[in-house]
Design a protein around this motif. Structure first.
Motif, short mmCIF file in Angstrom:
data_model
loop_
_atom_site.label_atom_id
_atom_site.label_comp_id
_atom_site.label_asym_id
_atom_site.label_seq_id
_atom_site.Cartn_x
_atom_site.Cartn_y
_atom_site.Cartn_z
N LYS A 48 33.04 40.52 56.00
CA LYS A 48 32.60 39.24 55.39
C LYS A 48 32.08 38.22 56.40
O LYS A 48 32.11 37.01 56.18
N LEU A 144 36.17 36.75 51.67
CA LEU A 144 37.08 37.89 51.44
C LEU A 144 37.74 37.77 50.08
O LEU A 144 37.91 38.75 49.36
N LYS A 148 37.59 40.35 47.15
CA LYS A 148 38.83 40.99 46.66
C LYS A 148 38.91 40.88 45.13
O LYS A 148 39.36 41.82 44.46
#
Ligand code: A3P
Length: 298
Positions: A48, A144, A148
């Protein structure tokens, strides 16, 4: 091996870096089987941090050297950058230590999320060029977290991710060790490691893409500059352009994740919309302490 459990599964610590089991197997296969060529180029990053952008720019820089007819579709128009530049430990070496690399022409371009010391093991006798892109840790965290949520297919709380990042136990973490490993590598041999920053790529894209081209051994000629080649590459590789391409709107990667998940906002400082002042402060304190004396500043 030391282990840690997060919402995506167990992580294991190998050579001071945390990996999910699959990736760890890929790292071991890579260590055992990778035979470097001195013309190889490896694009390295903490997840990322701007990997997709760096891959696209590198592909475009080399592609411009080829004699292409104007009818030929540019590879970036028909492929996602990750489909062209595979991740060594996640793509090529995931299941085998002897993948078929014959499809790669010279220079072979690969990518990795392994820290410098692990990557260096098979490169000892045949060093090749490494480009590292790093990014402000707070923006990495936010990116992130969004990623996720896509992986888990639901909106999850950011707090556990924040805590594990601060403890240094996320996938490929600790993030500061990752960044520092390449920073030191670059200080040691700037001809081997180019250290780039996402924020500088955003604030001075022309200068940074020229710097990248030079490092890769394919600098822009005066003629190219006059013809606006730098701007054309930046436009081709822009988030707006790439994310609008059909392949990136509908395609998926090896893990069945939509390519669209790799293109979100692409801004500097988005953390301000997501982190509390306490969270910001905690990360700032940790990073300040970890980077102390390294010469690395944000
Ligand atoms: P955000 O989530 O902050 O928007 P990686 O490629 O390492 O997985 O990093 C993904 C981050 O880079 C995402 O950040 C994504 O939007 C951004 N990104 C992807 N392609 C980009 C591009 N062409 N230009 C600038 N940023 C890009």
């Amino acid at each position: 091996l030391p282990s840690y459990k997060d919402s995506l599964g167990n992580l294991y610590n190998y050579r001071e870096c945390w990996y999910y089991p699959n990736t760890l197997q890929g790292v071991l296969n890579f260590e055992r089987g990778f035979e470097p060529q001195k013309t190889d180029i490896i694009l390295a990053s903490y997840p990322k941090s701007g990997t997709t952008w760096l891959k696209a720019l590198t592909i475009a820089l080399f592609e411009r050297l080829k004699n292409r007819s104007s009818d030929d579709l540019h590879p970036l128009q028909s492929h996602n950058p990750h489909g062209i530049v595979p991740v060594l430990e996640i793509g090529l070496y995931l299941k085998t230590s002897t993948p078929d690399l014959t499809r790669f022409s010279t220079p072979r371009v690969f990518s990795t999320h392994m820290p410098f010391h692990t990557l260096q093991l098979p490169l000892k006798d045949t060093p090749c060029k490494i480009v590292y892109v790093c990014r402000n840790v707070k923006d990495v965290l936010v990116s992130l977290w969004y990623f996720k949520c896509v992986q888990l297919q639901k909106k999850v709380d950011m707090e556990p991710l924040f805590e594990s990042l601060c403890e240094g136990v996320g996938s490929c973490g600790p993030i500061w060790e990752h960044v520092l490993s390449y920073w030191r590598g670059c200080l040691e041999d700037p001809k081997q490691v180019l250290f780039m920053r996402y924020e500088e790529m955003k604030s001075e894209p022309c200068a940074q893409v020229k710097r990248l081209a030079e490092f890769l051994g394919c600098p822009f000629t005066e003629e190219e500059e006059e013809e606006g080649s730098v701007d054309k590459i930046l436009e081709l590789c822009s988030l707006r352009n790439l994310s609008g391409l059909e392949i990136n709107k509908s395609g998926k990667n090896l893990n069945n994740l939509p390519y669209s998940a790799f293109f979100r906002k692409g801004e500097v400082g988005d953390f301000k919309n997501h982190l509390t002042p306490e969270m910001e402060n905690k990360i700032d304190m940790i990073i300040q302490e970890k980077y102390k004396g390294s010469g690395l500043k944000f």
